[in-house]
Design a protein around this motif. Sequence first.
Motif, mmCIF file in Angstrom:
data_model
loop_
_atom_site.group_PDB
_atom_site.id
_atom_site.type_symbol
_atom_site.label_atom_id
_atom_site.label_comp_id
_atom_site.label_asym_id
_atom_site.label_seq_id
_atom_site.Cartn_x
_atom_site.Cartn_y
_atom_site.Cartn_z
ATOM 1 N N ASN A 152 0.617 -1.097 -0.057
ATOM 2 C CA ASN A 152 0.012 0.112 -0.019
ATOM 3 C C ASN A 152 0.863 1.136 -0.008
ATOM 4 N N ALA A 153 1.797 1.348 0.663
ATOM 5 C CA ALA A 153 2.750 2.365 0.748
ATOM 6 C C ALA A 153 3.436 2.585 -0.678
ATOM 7 N N ARG A 154 3.839 1.524 -1.258
ATOM 8 C CA ARG A 154 4.453 1.619 -2.573
ATOM 9 C C ARG A 154 3.336 2.232 -3.734
ATOM 10 N N PHE A 155 1.996 1.803 -3.709
ATOM 11 C CA PHE A 155 1.029 2.486 -4.468
ATOM 12 C C PHE A 155 0.799 3.850 -4.063
ATOM 13 N N THR A 156 0.793 4.248 -2.855
ATOM 14 C CA THR A 156 0.515 5.517 -2.347
ATOM 15 C C THR A 156 1.657 6.506 -2.695
ATOM 16 N N LEU A 157 3.034 5.881 -2.860
ATOM 17 C CA LEU A 157 4.241 6.826 -3.185
ATOM 18 C C LEU A 157 4.094 6.845 -4.668
ATOM 19 N N ALA A 158 3.466 5.831 -5.539
ATOM 20 C CA ALA A 158 3.121 6.196 -6.863
ATOM 21 C C ALA A 158 2.302 6.965 -7.214
ATOM 22 N N ASN A 159 1.204 7.191 -6.550
ATOM 23 C CA ASN A 159 0.262 8.287 -6.856
ATOM 24 C C ASN A 159 0.700 9.492 -6.594
ATOM 25 N N LEU A 160 1.554 9.795 -5.490
ATOM 26 C CA LEU A 160 2.094 10.825 -5.194
ATOM 27 C C LEU A 160 2.925 11.411 -5.984
ATOM 28 N N ALA A 161 3.985 10.682 -6.918
ATOM 29 C CA ALA A 161 4.847 10.935 -7.693
ATOM 30 C C ALA A 161 4.000 11.236 -8.976
ATOM 31 N N ALA A 162 3.088 10.361 -9.431
ATOM 32 C CA ALA A 162 2.229 10.819 -10.364
ATOM 33 C C ALA A 162 1.562 12.092 -10.550
ATOM 34 N N GLY A 163 0.942 12.358 -9.165
ATOM 35 C CA GLY A 163 0.268 13.833 -9.133
ATOM 36 C C GLY A 163 1.079 14.960 -9.122
ATOM 37 N N LEU A 164 2.402 14.781 -8.455
ATOM 38 C CA LEU A 164 3.572 15.785 -8.545
ATOM 39 C C LEU A 164 3.868 16.069 -9.742
ATOM 40 N N ALA A 165 4.172 15.078 -10.584
ATOM 41 C CA ALA A 165 4.478 15.271 -12.020
ATOM 42 C C ALA A 165 3.500 15.981 -12.909
ATOM 43 N N LEU A 166 2.325 15.616 -12.728
ATOM 44 C CA LEU A 166 1.126 16.021 -13.385
ATOM 45 C C LEU A 166 0.940 17.588 -12.861
ATOM 46 N N GLY A 167 1.163 17.911 -11.593
ATOM 47 C CA GLY A 167 0.984 19.176 -11.065
ATOM 48 C C GLY A 167 1.944 20.173 -11.720
ATOM 49 N N TRP A 168 3.012 19.600 -11.792
ATOM 50 C CA TRP A 168 4.392 20.405 -12.234
ATOM 51 C C TRP A 168 4.199 20.678 -13.602
ATOM 52 N N ARG A 169 3.648 19.576 -14.366
ATOM 53 C CA ARG A 169 3.723 19.885 -15.999
ATOM 54 C C ARG A 169 2.537 20.789 -16.232
ATOM 55 N N LEU A 170 1.317 20.589 -15.408
ATOM 56 C CA LEU A 170 0.407 21.680 -15.721
ATOM 57 C C LEU A 170 0.721 22.938 -15.175
ATOM 58 N N GLY A 171 1.213 22.931 -14.242
ATOM 59 C CA GLY A 171 1.809 24.283 -13.621
ATOM 60 C C GLY A 171 2.632 25.081 -14.617
ATOM 61 N N SER A 172 3.633 24.360 -15.221
ATOM 62 C CA SER A 172 4.823 24.715 -16.075
ATOM 63 C C SER A 172 4.008 25.287 -17.290
ATOM 64 N N GLY A 173 3.023 24.595 -17.817
ATOM 65 C CA GLY A 173 2.407 25.153 -18.978
ATOM 66 C C GLY A 173 1.585 26.325 -18.681
ATOM 67 N N ARG A 174 0.859 26.285 -17.690
ATOM 68 C CA ARG A 174 0.130 27.647 -17.107
ATOM 69 C C ARG A 174 1.015 29.045 -17.104
ATOM 70 N N ARG A 175 2.105 28.572 -16.614
ATOM 71 C CA ARG A 175 3.275 29.725 -16.624
ATOM 72 C C ARG A 175 3.662 30.255 -17.800
#
Length: 87
Positions: free
Chosen positions: A48-71
Amino acid sequence: MRGLIAVLVALSVWQGVVWASGVPPFILPGPARVAHALMDHAAMLAVNARFTLANLAAGLALGWRLGSGRRSIWRCRPRRGGCCDRC
């Protein structure tokens, strides 16, 4: 050394509250019961920790990408006299 003492005091206070309150263990388990449950379910917690960390990394990457595009869009938006000089 201070950190170890702080952890031991916190665990002792926790156990003291468990004993003094008389609350059922399924509501307020003591530190020994929690440690035992951690050891019993370590494999499931690791999956479960592995799954949670994968979701965290995916959300961080998506947020970074969307934030960079918005910038980029925000930086090159038309201003009073036209587009900014950096575009």
